[in-house]
Design an enzyme around this catalytic site. Structure first.
Site, PDB file in Angstrom:
ATOM      1  N   LEU A  98      41.171  41.965  37.754  1.00 34.35           N
ATOM      2  CA  LEU A  98      42.120  42.494  38.736  1.00 34.35           C
ATOM      3  C   LEU A  98      42.927  41.358  39.372  1.00 34.35           C
ATOM      4  CD1 LEU A  98      39.780  45.082  40.504  1.00 34.35           C
ATOM      5  CD2 LEU A  98      41.597  45.589  38.862  1.00 34.35           C
ATOM      6  N   CYS A  99      42.258  40.233  39.638  1.00 30.29           N
ATOM      7  CA  CYS A  99      42.959  39.064  40.194  1.00 30.29           C
ATOM      8  C   CYS A  99      43.932  38.489  39.174  1.00 30.29           C
ATOM      9  CB  CYS A  99      41.945  38.004  40.615  1.00 30.29           C
ATOM     10  SG  CYS A  99      40.793  38.553  41.898  1.00 30.29           S
ATOM     11  N   ARG A 100      43.539  38.500  37.918  1.00 25.32           N
ATOM     12  CA  ARG A 100      44.426  38.006  36.864  1.00 25.32           C
ATOM     13  C   ARG A 100      45.661  38.898  36.734  1.00 25.32           C
ATOM     14  NH1 ARG A 100      40.057  36.201  32.130  1.00 25.32           N
ATOM     15  NH2 ARG A 100      39.212  34.412  33.289  1.00 25.32           N
TER      16      ARG A 100
END
Length: 212
Positions: free
Chosen positions: A76-78
């Site tokens: 999700l951060c990527r």
């Protein structure tokens, strides 16, 4: 009849708990970060020779867009990092740099994160950009409908990740103005995968007065 009542009561309590978990009532409230608080954050470079600097050096003259990454290995951060990086050409035109801060440098996590992020990455060991009121999401995140929708969205977009490193302290995105402009945008992740609006980032970046 008593057993039925107990069973129905347990089901009702479970449903009520599930509904409550999907509201913002149980979420830790964030405290706004002042520009002075962020400016004095101690950061370290990751590339080449390690050096320390105060965070204000990142935006003093040009402002900056800064992503506080919850966990570099999180898919999700990527996803959010890639979307922020899509603004890089427009930010370059404005003269506003794009940066990220991470809490820790674990294995090859930062190296593996780099293909998703177009800016320079710094280490924030004291986790200043995750405060001043740190917010955590543990098991609660896995029963929130919004989190599962975020999981599916990122997975369908082809993002992959791992479980390495600390991933419960929530991150965010800041747009910092130059000089005395202060914090122009502060987005605090309220649950896993709660992304900042790219339109809001660009709108705030356009307000930055870049020193020539």
């Amino acid at each position: 009849m008593g057993m039925w009542s107990l069973g129905l009561g347990a089901v009702g309590a479970a449903i009520a708990g599930l509904i409550l978990a999907n509201t913002d009532f149980l979420l830790t409230k964030s405290a706004p970060a002042t520009v002075d608080y962020l400016a004095n954050a101690d950061l370290k470079t990751i590339d080449g020779d390690e050096r320390s600097l105060k965070a204000k050096a990142l935006w003093e003259k040009s402002g900056a867009v800064i992503m506080a990454v919850r966990r570099p290995g999180u898919f999700l951060c990527r996803e959010e990092a890639s979307e922020l990086s899509s603004l890089k050409p427009q930010l370059d035109e404005l003269g506003v740099p794009l940066y990220a801060v991470v809490k820790e440098n674990v294995g090859t996590e930062i190296q593996d994160f780099r293909p998703h992020f177009a800016g320079e990455i710094f280490l924030d060991e004291k986790q200043a950009f995750y405060g001043p009121q740190q917010r955590k999401m543990g098991g609660l995140g896995f029963i929130r409908l919004g989190v599962w929708q975020n999981f599916v969205r990122a997975w369908r977009a082809g993002y992959q990740g791992n479980m390495n490193g600390e991933g419960f302290i929530l991150g965010g995105v800041f747009v910092m103005g130059s000089g005395g402009q202060g914090v122009l945008l502060e987005h605090r992740e309220k649950e896993f995968g709660d992304k900042v609006s790219l339109e809001s980032v660009l709108e705030a970046a356009k307000k930055v007065v870049v020193e020539k």
